[in-house]
Design a protein around this motif. Structure first.
Motif, PDB file in Angstrom:
ATOM      1  N   ASP A 123       0.864  -1.292   0.005  1.00 24.30           N
ATOM      2  CA  ASP A 123       0.108  -0.139   0.001  1.00 24.30           C
ATOM      3  C   ASP A 123       0.980   1.202  -0.004  1.00 24.30           C
ATOM      4  O   ASP A 123       1.354   1.597   0.913  1.00 24.30           O
ATOM      5  N   ARG A 150       2.119   5.167  -0.642  1.00 26.35           N
ATOM      6  CA  ARG A 150       1.495   6.317  -0.672  1.00 26.35           C
ATOM      7  C   ARG A 150       2.508   7.444  -0.634  1.00 26.35           C
ATOM      8  O   ARG A 150       3.846   6.754  -0.736  1.00 26.35           O
ATOM      9  N   LYS A 190       2.299   1.541   3.604  1.00 23.13           N
ATOM     10  CA  LYS A 190       1.747   1.448   4.835  1.00 23.13           C
ATOM     11  C   LYS A 190       2.034  -0.003   5.390  1.00 23.13           C
ATOM     12  O   LYS A 190       1.983  -1.120   4.828  1.00 23.13           O
ATOM     13  N   PHE A 216       4.256   3.700   8.933  1.00 24.13           N
ATOM     14  CA  PHE A 216       4.663   3.544   7.455  1.00 24.13           C
ATOM     15  C   PHE A 216       6.158   2.789   7.533  1.00 24.13           C
ATOM     16  O   PHE A 216       7.145   3.544   8.389  1.00 24.13           O
TER      17      PHE A 216
END
Length: 633
Positions: A426, A428, A448, A477
């Motif tokens: 995930d 970001r 993440k 994170f």
């Protein structure tokens, strides 16, 4: 299954997704929990399971009746040697070596440092450690004694497996003297060193400590000696791989057994689109993470043949070397660094050598290891007439974080992007305060937690450093230390390491974006942009470039063209004014450009000689080029 379906399936139920993938692995005991969030810093995969990585790479293929299938191909143009090993032969080699290691005291949990050139015995040694439940730490062959000594001190190996020498085009690398000097410097001493004597240079062995690899393994094979595959916990370490640290002290990335196998087996089919029995070639070195994941473990887990190549993309003998290997061994997919293609393009810009070889079995070209500039990808696509797939990952993850999964149906290519996040990641983009930014905005690339299977759970002997280096900056994170953007379609663009983002008069600019502009010029083979200190603007971009062979250009004229291109494509905000021709760029032996060292030279700052530098003389050439422009006194 499509990429979209796979990613959605993972998002909906990560444990079910990876539990299904784990069915492709043989377990002595299945996991009690696919994921245990209470274990470790961010949780652990396949808690309670026991397994053996060597069994899954070697023995199970023999038991399944595929013992005569080719497992490993050794191709060494520097020694004019080609050799192939079936899975049955690999089993015999690894079992015999493991029995020798056990006889000299190596057991489950012990560390073994492997300091080897690109020879089959390097892979045998990795697998023999896995067979015994020992933890290997491969150190890139030819590392200077001090760098090897720091790793010996940290890993505290019971045994070191090495060779008398390595072979480079036109020279011999004297491994044994380097090893002896490292052991002399190290506070921790191994009990034994197992030395592979090579015909090109035989080393003097130290009585009582040094053992002859070939002699002992030959005796063990003749006697039919082997060992069982020792059961280990899925969460036990398979290996330690040291990556550079900002303090100068290397960081020992730990890889576990169970999650590592599940992830790599999944990638061979779904990311690389490979079938068991086909030939996969990662043109890297076993000392780097690509060599661990996709020379040794990934292909063998999937029942593919892997290629161990002791040569270069050019010079062994020419820029057609890769195409010759692909033809001779019917390679289906090649994975290499963009640097290799830039070197090939420089010597054969028209791709004429490609036409001399039969590449009918060759389907896909994969690139990773550093930013793949669009010009290099487009050149490779045009000349190879095959998909050229960029992807991005790190030593810490062990497999692709973002990519273009051929096995799930190739996505449209966006030049400059290594694709979309892979299932498990995930990804970001955050600003420096930890807030997520809008699509298309440059920021810090993070992932993440939890990391998927194969993600490193800690650093060897350094749990606090694990937190401060990777976990504390953005709580919840994993901080990749890469900067980039994610566009509105979900494609990831890695623009630079965060320390390669330069600040020009308050504007955060990516050196990677500038390199794309320079690299797109038809006369440029390769380039690097660094931020040099500037009293007025903080930093100013400084470009270095190497021209294609045969591009006899006036440097001043070419600089004007590059400056104009930069203004046109990035704008006056880049303040790009200086492009300096050099004969070559300083690189590590794995092909990564040493931009940080170049920046220090430009700033007249002190620097430590990079441990893996290919040729230290290039740094003097960079200094001379800067002096020639009046930029260094």
């Amino acid at each position: 299954m499509s990429y979209a379906d796979a990613y959605a399936s993972w998002q909906a139920d990560p444990e079910a997704f990876w539990g299904k993938a784990a069915e492709q692995i043989d377990w002595f005991k299945p996991a009690e929990k696919v994921f245990d969030p209470e274990m470790g810093v961010y949780g652990r995969w396949f808690a309670g399971a026991t397994c053996n990585t060597c069994w899954n790479c070697v023995d199970r293929h023999v038991e399944a009746g595929n013992g005569e299938r080719t497992a490993l191909i050794y191709d060494s143009p520097v020694t004019d040697t080609v050799q192939a090993f079936s899975f049955s032969e690999l089993q015999a080699e690894v079992g015999a070596l493991a029995s020798v290691m056990r006889a000299y005291g190596v057991g489950k949990g012990d560390r073994v440092v492997i300091y080897m050139p690109m020879v089959p015995q390097a892979v045998f040694a990795m697998l023999a450690c896995a067979r015994l439940g020992a933890i290997h730490s491969v150190v890139f062959g030819g590392f200077a004694p001090h760098e090897l000594a720091t790793r010996i001190n940290d890993a505290a190996p019971k045994m070191i497996i090495s060779a008398s020498c390595g072979i480079e085009p036109g020279r011999i690398v004297h491994y044994k003297p380097l090893l002896d000097a490292a052991i002399a410097e190290a506070a921790t001493k191994p009990d034994h060193c197992l030395i592979l004597q090579r015909d090109m240079e035989r080393a003097d062995l130290i009585p009582g400590r040094d053992l002859d690899y070939a002699e002992l393994v030959s005796q063990a094979k003749a006697a039919g000696e082997t060992t069982e595959c020792v059961p280990v916990a899925a969460t036990d370490p398979l290996y330690i791989l040291y990556t550079s640290g900002t303090t100068g002290q290397p960081k020992g990335v730990v890889r576990d057994n169970g999650g590592h196998m599940v992830a790599l087996k999944w990638t061979m089919e779904h990311h690389y689109g490979m079938n068991p029995g086909e030939v996969f070639w990662a043109a890297s070195d076993v000392g780097w993470v690509v060599g661990h994941s996709y020379i040794c473990y990934g292909p063998l887990l999937h029942g593919c043949a892997t290629v161990v190549y002791e040569g270069k993309p050019v010079g062994t003998p020419d820029a057609g070397a890769f195409w010759r290997v692909i033809q001779d061994h019917q390679v289906a997919a090649l994975f290499t660094a963009p640097t290799a293609f830039r070197a090939i393009k420089k010597e054969d810009p028209r791709g004429l050598l490609i036409e001399q070889y039969n590449l009918s079995k060759f389907r896909t070209q994969f690139l990773a290891g550093e930013r793949s500039d669009p010009a290099t990808i487009q050149w490779a696509e045009e000349k190879l007439k095959r998909p050229v797939i960029d992807h991005w990952w790190q030593t810490e993850t062990g497999w692709a974080m973002s990519g273009n999964p051929v096995g799930l149906g190739q996505l449209p290519v966006k030049y400059g992007s290594p694709g979309k996040p892979m299932p498990g990641y995930d990804i970001r983009v955050l600003d420096d305060e930890g807030h997520e930014v809008e699509p298309g905005t440059l920021g810090n690339i993070v992932c993440k937690l939890p990391l998927p299977p194969s993600g490193f759970p800690t650093l060897w002997n350094a749990p606090e450093r694990f937190l401060t280096s990777y976990m504390n900056e953005f709580p919840g994170f994993y901080a990749t230390s890469d900067a980039g953007i994610i566009d509105e379609d979900g494609y990831v663009f890695i623009m630079a390491r965060t320390d390669d983002i330069i600040n020009v008069a308050g504007h955060r600019l990516s050196t990677g974006a500038m390199e794309e502009v320079i690299g797109a010029h038809p006369d440029i083979a390769e380039c690097a942009v660094v931020g040099a200190a500037d009293a007025m603007k903080g930093q100013m971009p400084l470009g270095f470039y190497v021209t294609n062979d045969g591009a006899n250009r006036d440097a001043a004229e070419l600089e004007k063209e590059l400056v104009a291109l930069m203004r046109e494509q990035i704008g006056a905000v880049a303040a790009f004014k200086t492009a300096i021709p050099v004969k070559r760029l300083p690189k590590t032996r794995s092909g990564k450009v040493l931009r940080g060292t170049m920046q220090k030279i430009a700033d007249s700052a002190a620097f430590k000689m990079p441990a893996a530098i290919d040729d230290p003389a290039i740094l003097d050439e960079i200094s001379d080029a800067l002096k020639g422009r009046g930029l260094l006194s």
